[in-house]
Design an enzyme around this catalytic site. Structure first.
Site, PDB file in Angstrom:
ATOM      1  N   ASP A   1     -10.360   5.678  -3.185  1.00  0.00           N
ATOM      2  CA  ASP A   1      -9.701   6.953  -3.458  1.00  0.00           C
ATOM      3  C   ASP A   1     -10.431   7.680  -4.582  1.00  0.00           C
ATOM      4  OD1 ASP A   1      -8.897   4.805  -5.011  1.00  0.00           O
ATOM      5  OD2 ASP A   1      -6.773   5.053  -4.611  1.00  0.00           O
TER       6      ASP A   1
ATOM      7  N   CYS B   1      -5.410   6.356 -13.299  1.00  0.00           N
ATOM      8  CA  CYS B   1      -5.142   5.249 -12.385  1.00  0.00           C
ATOM      9  C   CYS B   1      -6.418   4.475 -12.071  1.00  0.00           C
ATOM     10  CB  CYS B   1      -4.492   5.767 -11.098  1.00  0.00           C
ATOM     11  SG  CYS B   1      -3.460   4.539 -10.263  1.00  0.00           S
TER      12      CYS B   1
ATOM     13  N   HIS C   1      -9.336   5.514 -10.672  1.00  0.00           N
ATOM     14  CA  HIS C   1     -10.089   5.792  -9.451  1.00  0.00           C
ATOM     15  C   HIS C   1     -11.580   5.981  -9.729  1.00  0.00           C
ATOM     16  CE1 HIS C   1      -6.316   7.313  -7.060  1.00  0.00           C
ATOM     17  NE2 HIS C   1      -6.169   6.109  -7.580  1.00  0.00           N
TER      18      HIS C   1
ATOM     19  N   GLU D   1      -3.023  10.033  -4.871  1.00  0.00           N
ATOM     20  CA  GLU D   1      -1.917  10.150  -5.811  1.00  0.00           C
ATOM     21  C   GLU D   1      -0.831  11.107  -5.324  1.00  0.00           C
ATOM     22  OE1 GLU D   1      -1.468   8.284  -8.225  1.00  0.00           O
ATOM     23  OE2 GLU D   1      -3.421   7.466  -8.757  1.00  0.00           O
TER      24      GLU D   1
ATOM     25  N   HIS E   1      -7.484  -1.868  -5.645  1.00  0.00           N
ATOM     26  CA  HIS E   1      -6.861  -1.092  -6.724  1.00  0.00           C
ATOM     27  C   HIS E   1      -7.080  -1.864  -8.012  1.00  0.00           C
ATOM     28  CE1 HIS E   1      -4.285   1.442  -9.038  1.00  0.00           C
ATOM     29  NE2 HIS E   1      -3.979   2.162  -7.969  1.00  0.00           N
TER      30      HIS E   1
ATOM     31  N   HIS F   1      -1.619   4.775 -15.011  1.00  0.00           N
ATOM     32  CA  HIS F   1      -1.008   6.095 -15.192  1.00  0.00           C
ATOM     33  C   HIS F   1      -0.773   6.419 -16.667  1.00  0.00           C
ATOM     34  CE1 HIS F   1       0.533   6.793 -10.809  1.00  0.00           C
ATOM     35  NE2 HIS F   1      -0.577   6.066 -10.831  1.00  0.00           N
TER      36      HIS F   1
END
Length: 384
Positions: free
Chosen positions: A74, A99, A101, A133, A160, A354
């Site tokens: 992502d 996050c 990415h 997101e 992730h 986050h």
């Protein structure tokens, strides 16, 4: 040109400085395309799908392909104002790769770089996906026909990052890795009036209060205690002043469940509760449920067993069996369409995902690339 560790750190830090929100990842897209263009092009085909303009797809031609193995990363960021104090902090005020990415993309580029120099046995499809997101980019890609013809994977993998795991560790589990999520919006419409004359009004505050209390019984009395589901009603709004009965109220919340079946069961019970409140209080109750593409990330049993077996048996990999998480991830929608596996990459940080202070350990990048390239080669050598 193969990317070395210094290149990868530079790429990650550049990506960290240019975060962009869902479906607006134009600068990110252009930079990714630039990096890919510097790799050995002999086996590569690059596609910029018109159906999803900020996406980027790269197909690595296999020498004896029996399947196409997809790898997704992502590329979007969050509306978070960075507070890390890093010299390579976000240049886009109020937007941050909170996050991780930027780590995801860098690892994907490292794996792609390796296979651009070492032609794989099978075809490999790298999907740089926008809008994880928000706006469910995976669902958009599938529905708009991005995965067609040679661009259709037979199986899909993705990671992730996880600040709670040691840098470079690989975490995974059989079954669900991430919960599915559904947005809940409930609007109650009654009749406003004077506080002194409740009999002439229809008080939505009272109806809303009863609804909120009844919703709490869905999880406690309708869900198997050894399974997991969550309903959180996080925002309520009603009334204008203390001496006026509110004729309208609104509730906003979220549902989380570890399987799609669980989420649909909770949805049905919530509908029943809203219908009951409507009849009991004589008001109108409008329920809006919006799941979009945020389905549970349910790992394929067959493929995930082999993935875990490889990671456990590889001496250079620190494998950790992880519990399911109630956070959402839109890769779940793609795993409902293509068999595959999602896993964690440890990035060892005190800050949570986050968070405005998230600072992933960059030592995870090279270890992640080594683990993933090793697994993909193992997968291509074994026809399970």
């Amino acid at each position: 040109m193969a990317l070395d560790n210094n290149d990868l750190i530079h790429i990650r830090r550049h990506l960290h400085q240019i975060p962009e929100l869902a479906l607006h990842e134009f600068e990110t897209h252009d930079y990714l395309k630039q990096v890919v263009s510097q790799l050995n092009q002999q086996f590569l085909t690059v596609r910029e799908p018109a159906e999803l303009p900020t996406a980027l797809m790269v197909l690595v031609a296999g020498k004896q392909p029996r399947r196409t193995i997809g790898y997704r990363t992502d590329i979007d960021a969050l509306p978070v104002k960075e507070q890390t104090g890093l010299p390579y902090a976000s240049k886009h005020d109020g937007v941050m790769h909170a996050c991780g990415h930027d780590i995801h993309m860098t690892v994907a580029l490292g794996v792609l770089s390796y296979f651009s120099e070492h032609q794989p046995v099978d075809n490999l499809l790298f999907f740089f996906q926008p809008a994880e997101e928000a706006e469910n980019g995976g669902k958009l890609a599938f529905e708009r026909g991005v995965f067609n013809g040679q661009w259709q994977p037979d199986e899909f993998y993705g990671l992730h990052d996880n600040p709670g795991l040691p840098a470079g560790a690989i975490g995974c589990r059989m079954g669900t890795l991430f919960a599915g999520t559904t947005e809940v919006n409930i609007t109650l419409t009654g009749k406003g009036g004077h506080a002194a004359y409740p009999q002439q009004a229809n008080d939505t505050v009272v109806a809303m209060s009863s609804l909120i209390m009844q919703v709490q019984t869905i999880i406690s009395r309708n869900i198997d205690p050894i399974q997991s589901g969550v309903i959180t009603l996080g925002k309520v709004d009603a009334g204008t002043i203390r001496n006026v009965i509110a004729g309208k109220a609104r509730i906003e919340g979220t549902i989380r469940g570890l399987t799609q079946k669980m989420i649909e069961h909770i949805d049905d019970r919530l509908r029943d509760v809203c219908t009951g409140i409507e009849k009991s209080f004589g008001c109108q109750v409008d329920l809006e449920l919006n799941q979009g593409g945020y389905w549970p990330v349910e790992n394929d049993d067959h493929l995930t067993k082999h993935f875990i077996d490889y990671m456990e048996q590889t001496a250079t990999v620190n494998f950790v069996e992880t519990p399911p998480a109630m956070t959402g991830e839109d890769f779940g929608y793609l795993l409902a369409k293509f068999p595959g596996t999602m896993f964690w990459l440890g990035v060892e940080d005190d800050s949570q995902l986050h968070s405005a202070t998230l600072t992933p350990n960059e030592g995870a990048i090279a270890k992640g690339i080594d683990a993933i390239t090793g697994f993909l080669e193992y997968r291509m050598q074994n026809n399970y």
